[in-house]
Design an enzyme around this catalytic site. Structure first.
Site, short mmCIF file in Angstrom:
data_model
loop_
_atom_site.label_atom_id
_atom_site.label_comp_id
_atom_site.label_asym_id
_atom_site.label_seq_id
_atom_site.Cartn_x
_atom_site.Cartn_y
_atom_site.Cartn_z
N HIS A 285 0.83 -1.40 0.00
CA HIS A 285 0.31 0.19 -0.38
C HIS A 285 0.84 0.98 -0.55
O HIS A 285 0.17 2.47 -0.63
CB HIS A 285 -0.41 0.29 1.23
N GLU A 286 2.00 1.91 0.83
CA GLU A 286 3.47 2.62 0.67
C GLU A 286 3.55 2.33 -0.29
O GLU A 286 3.76 3.81 -0.88
CB GLU A 286 3.96 2.40 2.43
N HIS B 16 1.25 4.66 -2.94
CA HIS B 16 1.54 5.45 -2.19
C HIS B 16 2.61 6.19 -3.67
O HIS B 16 2.84 7.51 -4.05
CB HIS B 16 1.83 6.64 -1.39
N GLU C 150 -6.00 7.00 -0.50
CA GLU C 150 -6.03 5.64 0.69
C GLU C 150 -6.99 5.29 -0.48
O GLU C 150 -6.76 4.24 -0.40
CB GLU C 150 -6.58 6.47 1.51
#
Length: 320
Positions: free
Chosen positions: A130-131, A134, A202
């Site tokens: 997930h990071e 980003h 998100e």
């Protein structure tokens, strides 16, 4: 759709800024506020990685100090087709993680010791994917642009409060009512749009992160655990730096459950439901469960990198 929504929100914020700026201070006032806000946020954007990492006392790790965690990031980075970021660990019992850096070539990902201790390797992989999403989506740049516009609108509101705005009716057809709207409504609207963009990013990172790690249920399970712990485990560094809350995978300040206008993060249950639906489409079931964590081995421990300074006995590393 998330990209389109983000673009629409940015367009709305830009239009809001242009309208308020012209109404309050004319072209010159609008331009001055934009230049000042852009300068402040450009400095923050260029130095965001070092500023945030220092705020959380994060320590860089490598293949020697954290072999399994570092190699996990290497595999995920290869899956995403990204340059290898710097890898950090920060000492906090609250499970959480964030990414920072101005672009993929100058990115860093950081995980808390609580995340590495409390979650299984598969769940950690989902979080770090997930990071990395980003990083790939350049969300730091998106949020910097958003912060620039929001800051400029707030400056215009302050300008109206202290100086009363332009007295030229050609610039302000709404008169005093227009100035009041600019002072109160416009900054509030800008803040709401900024938070809406954060929530949108998100959802996009959840989806891309699930693709990077290969199993949406790993991330879904991790989100459930992190949200439960974040509401009960205090994070003093986050409380001292609340402006960084939007960077984390789950709000570190409180156990926020409502997907409301004033939240920087979507409702966790909504995020889990979306990941479950994605897993069903991929034929991976619907239960967000991950395998239990493997027993810690000595090779998984991280040497002391600054935790427990002043103590004769160093704290254990995040894997032990």
């Amino acid at each position: 759709m998330n990209t389109i929504r983000t673009a629409m929100l940015l367009a709305f914020m830009t239009a809001l800024f242009m309208g308020v700026g012209y109404m309050i201070g004319g072209q010159s006032g609008m331009l001055i506020a934009l230049v000042i806000a852009a300068g402040m946020n450009f400095y923050s954007y260029w130095n965001s990685d070092s500023m945030v990492l220092k705020a959380y006392h994060a320590q860089e790790v490598d293949e020697r100090s954290a072999p399994e965690f570092y190699q996990m990031i290497q595999r995920l980075t290869a899956n995403a087709g990204l340059p290898m970021p710097k890898v950090f660990v920060f000492d906090s019992p609250q499970p959480n993680a964030f990414a920072t850096g101005r672009n993929p070539q100058n990115a860093a990902v950081a995980a808390s010791t609580g995340l590495l201790r409390r979650l299984s390797p598969d769940e950690v992989a989902g979080v770090m994917a997930h990071e990395l999403a980003h990083v790939e989506n350049r969300d730091t740049l998106t949020m910097t642009i958003t912060a620039t516009l929001a800051g400029a609108i707030s400056m215009l509101g302050n300008f109206a409060f202290f100086f009363g705005g332009s007295r030229d009716d050609r610039n302000n057809p709404f008169g005093f009512v227009g100035i009041l709207l600019a002072m109160i409504v416009a900054p509030l609207a800008a803040m709401l749009v900024q938070m809406a963009i954060s929530r949108t990013r998100e959802y996009a990172a959840d989806k891309r992160g699930a693709q990077i790690c290969g199993n949406p249920l790993w991330l879904a399970s991790a989100l459930g655990k992190i949200a439960g712990d974040a509401s009960q485990i205090h994070n003093p560094d986050a409380e001292r730096h609340p402006a960084t809350a939007h960077m984390f995978i789950i709000n570190p300040l409180s156990g926020e459950r409502m997907d409301n206008l004033f939240s920087t993060h979507p409702n966790t249950e909504n995020r889990i439901a979306a990941l479950q639906g994605m897993a069903q489409e991929m034929g991976q079931g619907s239960t967000p469960s991950a395998p239990p964590a493997k027993p810690a081995r000595k090779s998984r421990s991280v040497p002391n990198v600054g935790w427990g300074r002043g103590s004769s006995q160093p704290r254990k590393g995040p894997w032990s």
